[in-house]
Design an enzyme around this catalytic site. Structure first.
Site, short mmCIF file in Angstrom:
data_model
loop_
_atom_site.label_atom_id
_atom_site.label_comp_id
_atom_site.label_asym_id
_atom_site.label_seq_id
_atom_site.Cartn_x
_atom_site.Cartn_y
_atom_site.Cartn_z
N LYS A 74 0.89 -1.29 0.03
CA LYS A 74 0.16 0.05 -0.11
C LYS A 74 0.82 1.19 0.08
O LYS A 74 1.96 1.26 0.75
CB LYS A 74 -0.99 -0.08 1.16
CG LYS A 74 -1.59 -1.32 1.53
CD LYS A 74 -2.54 -1.38 2.85
CE LYS A 74 -3.04 -2.55 3.03
NZ LYS A 74 -1.81 -3.56 3.98
N HIS A 107 -3.62 3.39 0.73
CA HIS A 107 -4.04 2.88 1.90
C HIS A 107 -5.16 3.56 2.69
O HIS A 107 -5.88 3.00 3.50
CB HIS A 107 -2.91 3.25 3.05
CG HIS A 107 -2.52 2.21 4.14
ND1 HIS A 107 -1.42 1.86 4.56
CD2 HIS A 107 -3.46 1.72 4.85
CE1 HIS A 107 -1.75 1.00 5.57
NE2 HIS A 107 -2.78 1.16 5.99
P1 NAP Z 1 -6.34 -10.13 12.58
O1 NAP Z 1 -5.69 -10.57 11.51
O2 NAP Z 1 -7.91 -9.93 12.74
O3 NAP Z 1 -5.89 -10.53 13.86
C1 NAP Z 1 -4.57 -10.65 14.15
C2 NAP Z 1 -4.54 -10.71 15.70
O4 NAP Z 1 -4.93 -11.93 16.04
C3 NAP Z 1 -2.88 -10.90 16.38
O5 NAP Z 1 -3.20 -10.46 17.54
C4 NAP Z 1 -2.57 -12.22 16.41
O6 NAP Z 1 -1.77 -12.63 17.38
C5 NAP Z 1 -3.91 -12.75 16.81
N1 NAP Z 1 -4.41 -14.34 15.85
C6 NAP Z 1 -4.14 -14.57 14.66
N2 NAP Z 1 -4.52 -15.83 14.48
C7 NAP Z 1 -5.16 -16.08 15.44
C8 NAP Z 1 -5.83 -17.53 15.88
N3 NAP Z 1 -5.86 -18.52 15.08
N4 NAP Z 1 -6.31 -17.54 17.15
C9 NAP Z 1 -6.21 -16.50 18.00
N5 NAP Z 1 -5.74 -15.37 17.96
C10 NAP Z 1 -4.92 -15.22 16.57
O7 NAP Z 1 -5.88 -8.38 12.55
P2 NAP Z 1 -5.14 -7.57 11.90
O8 NAP Z 1 -3.65 -7.81 11.88
O9 NAP Z 1 -5.64 -6.07 12.16
O10 NAP Z 1 -5.41 -7.65 10.22
C11 NAP Z 1 -4.70 -8.50 9.42
C12 NAP Z 1 -4.14 -7.60 8.38
O11 NAP Z 1 -4.88 -6.85 7.65
C13 NAP Z 1 -3.07 -7.16 8.77
O12 NAP Z 1 -1.76 -7.76 9.32
C14 NAP Z 1 -2.66 -5.97 7.76
O13 NAP Z 1 -2.00 -6.58 6.62
C15 NAP Z 1 -4.08 -5.71 7.20
N6 NAP Z 1 -4.78 -4.34 7.77
C16 NAP Z 1 -5.00 -3.39 6.94
C17 NAP Z 1 -5.37 -2.27 7.43
C18 NAP Z 1 -5.66 -1.08 6.56
O14 NAP Z 1 -6.00 0.01 7.04
N7 NAP Z 1 -5.66 -1.43 5.12
C19 NAP Z 1 -5.66 -1.95 8.92
C20 NAP Z 1 -5.27 -3.13 9.51
C21 NAP Z 1 -4.83 -4.65 9.00
P3 NAP Z 1 -0.62 -13.56 17.08
O15 NAP Z 1 0.51 -13.16 15.90
O16 NAP Z 1 0.36 -13.53 18.33
O17 NAP Z 1 -1.12 -14.83 16.52
#
Ligand code: NAP
Length: 295
Positions: A74, A107
């Site tokens: 992004k 983004h």
């Molecule tokens: P998510 O993927 O919904 O959740 C991640 C969290 O859940 C982490 O704390 C992780 O911890 C935990 N987790 C992962 N798998 C799990 C499981 N199977 N069971 C229990 N807990 C689990 O949240 P996110 O990181 O916000 O979103 C994913 C991706 O979206 C980001 O990495 C990024 O690439 C993108 N994103 C984009 C924007 C945007 O503005 N475009 C904003 C936010 C995010 P552990 O690492 O300890 O497993």
């Protein structure tokens, strides 16, 4: 295992990607390598995450051919503007160590400076025409931002990546995307934003939701797997983040069961209509004071 979906420009993208927001640079290369070895073939990063270099390193370390990995990144708002965004591509590509990016997206819509956003998008159109990127898109665009973009640019975005989990389902955004053939890609697909440490008090983690827990138990799966399946069965792409090898593997092990319509409807009804992330109408370069370094 990668269940590709065809974007509106004919490019194929694995529906389950691997996200790296808040993955510390020092753990990102190992985590990306682990994810690729677990079967992911799509990585979602951002210039703003400060770990594009380590994403590239993880891909190279995995030994998997670069052409077999779909790389999405992004452009951050401080790099909006036509020339600035052309240069942002060069910075990201150099950090990732690639000559072409599979999907490059804006983004944030940055409505306070929309002319800069439009010029950034026009630069994406140029990068597409030049073959430097294979597809282009947006993130956090609400229907009114999409309408304004469509009225003043040529190419319909392939993807709109937005906050989307059972507590915030954004049905109006999903409808607007579908109407124009834009793929909805869910960020925080398992509700990470509902439990990020330090992002506000009294949040209820959707991972601990009782209804999702019950459905997970019925299917012999985890709540995260149920949420990912809920997205996939409704046609969305997902990009779950984890730096834990077991959870990385768990989050792509979602193709051996199916939710029934009643499960989908019950999860849809959990929507609270409350955004966890920043208001897309308010984000501008002063929000995080983030500048993207040269490669
Ligand atoms: P998510 O993927 O919904 O959740 C991640 C969290 O859940 C982490 O704390 C992780 O911890 C935990 N987790 C992962 N798998 C799990 C499981 N199977 N069971 C229990 N807990 C689990 O949240 P996110 O990181 O916000 O979103 C994913 C991706 O979206 C980001 O990495 C990024 O690439 C993108 N994103 C984009 C924007 C945007 O503005 N475009 C904003 C936010 C995010 P552990 O690492 O300890 O497993």
């Amino acid at each position: 295992m990668n269940y590709p979906i065809t974007l509106n420009n004919g490019v194929s993208m694995p529906t389950v990607g691997y996200g790296v927001f808040q993955s510390a640079p020092e753990e990102t290369a190992v985590a990306v390598e682990t994810a690729l070895k677990a079967g992911y073939r799509h990585i979602d990063t951002s210039a703003g995450y400060g770990n594009e270099r380590e994403v590239g390193e993880g891909i190279r370390r995995s030994g998997i051919d670069r052409d077999d990995v779909f790389i999405e990144t992004k452009v951050w708002v401080s790099d909006y503007g036509y020339d600035e965004t052309l240069h942002a591509f060069e910075k990201s590509a150099a950090k990732l160590g690639v000559s072409q990016i599979d999907l490059l997206i804006l983004h944030q819509p940055m409505p306070q400076h929309f002319e800069r956003t439009l010029n950034a998008y026009r630069a994406l159109e140029q990068l597409l025409a030049d073959g430097k990127v294979r597809s282009i898109g947006v993130s956090n665009f609400m229907p009114h931002h999409l309408a304004a973009l469509r009225a003043q640019t040529e190419i319909i975005p392939a993807v709109n990546q937005v906050e989307l989990h059972p507590y915030f389902t954004q049905s109006a955004v999903q409808r607007a995307n579908a109407e124009h053939g834009i793929l909805t890609q869910a960020w925080s697909p398992i509700g990470g934003i509902t439990f990020y440490p330090g992002w506000g008090e009294n949040r209820k983690s959707v991972l601990e939701d009782e209804t999702i827990g019950r459905i997970a138990a019925e299917h012999g799966k985890t709540p995260a797997q149920v949420m990912l399946r809920w997205h996939l069965q409704q046609g969305r792409s997902v990009i779950p983040k984890s730096t834990n090898a077991q959870r990385i593997a768990q989050n792509i092990d979602v193709f051996d069961f199916a939710l029934v319509d009643d499960d989908l409807n019950v999860i849809n009804a959990l929507d609270r209509g409350v955004r966890g992330g920043p208001d897309p109408d308010a984000v501008d370069p002063s929000t995080w004071k983030l500048e993207i370094p040269e490669a």
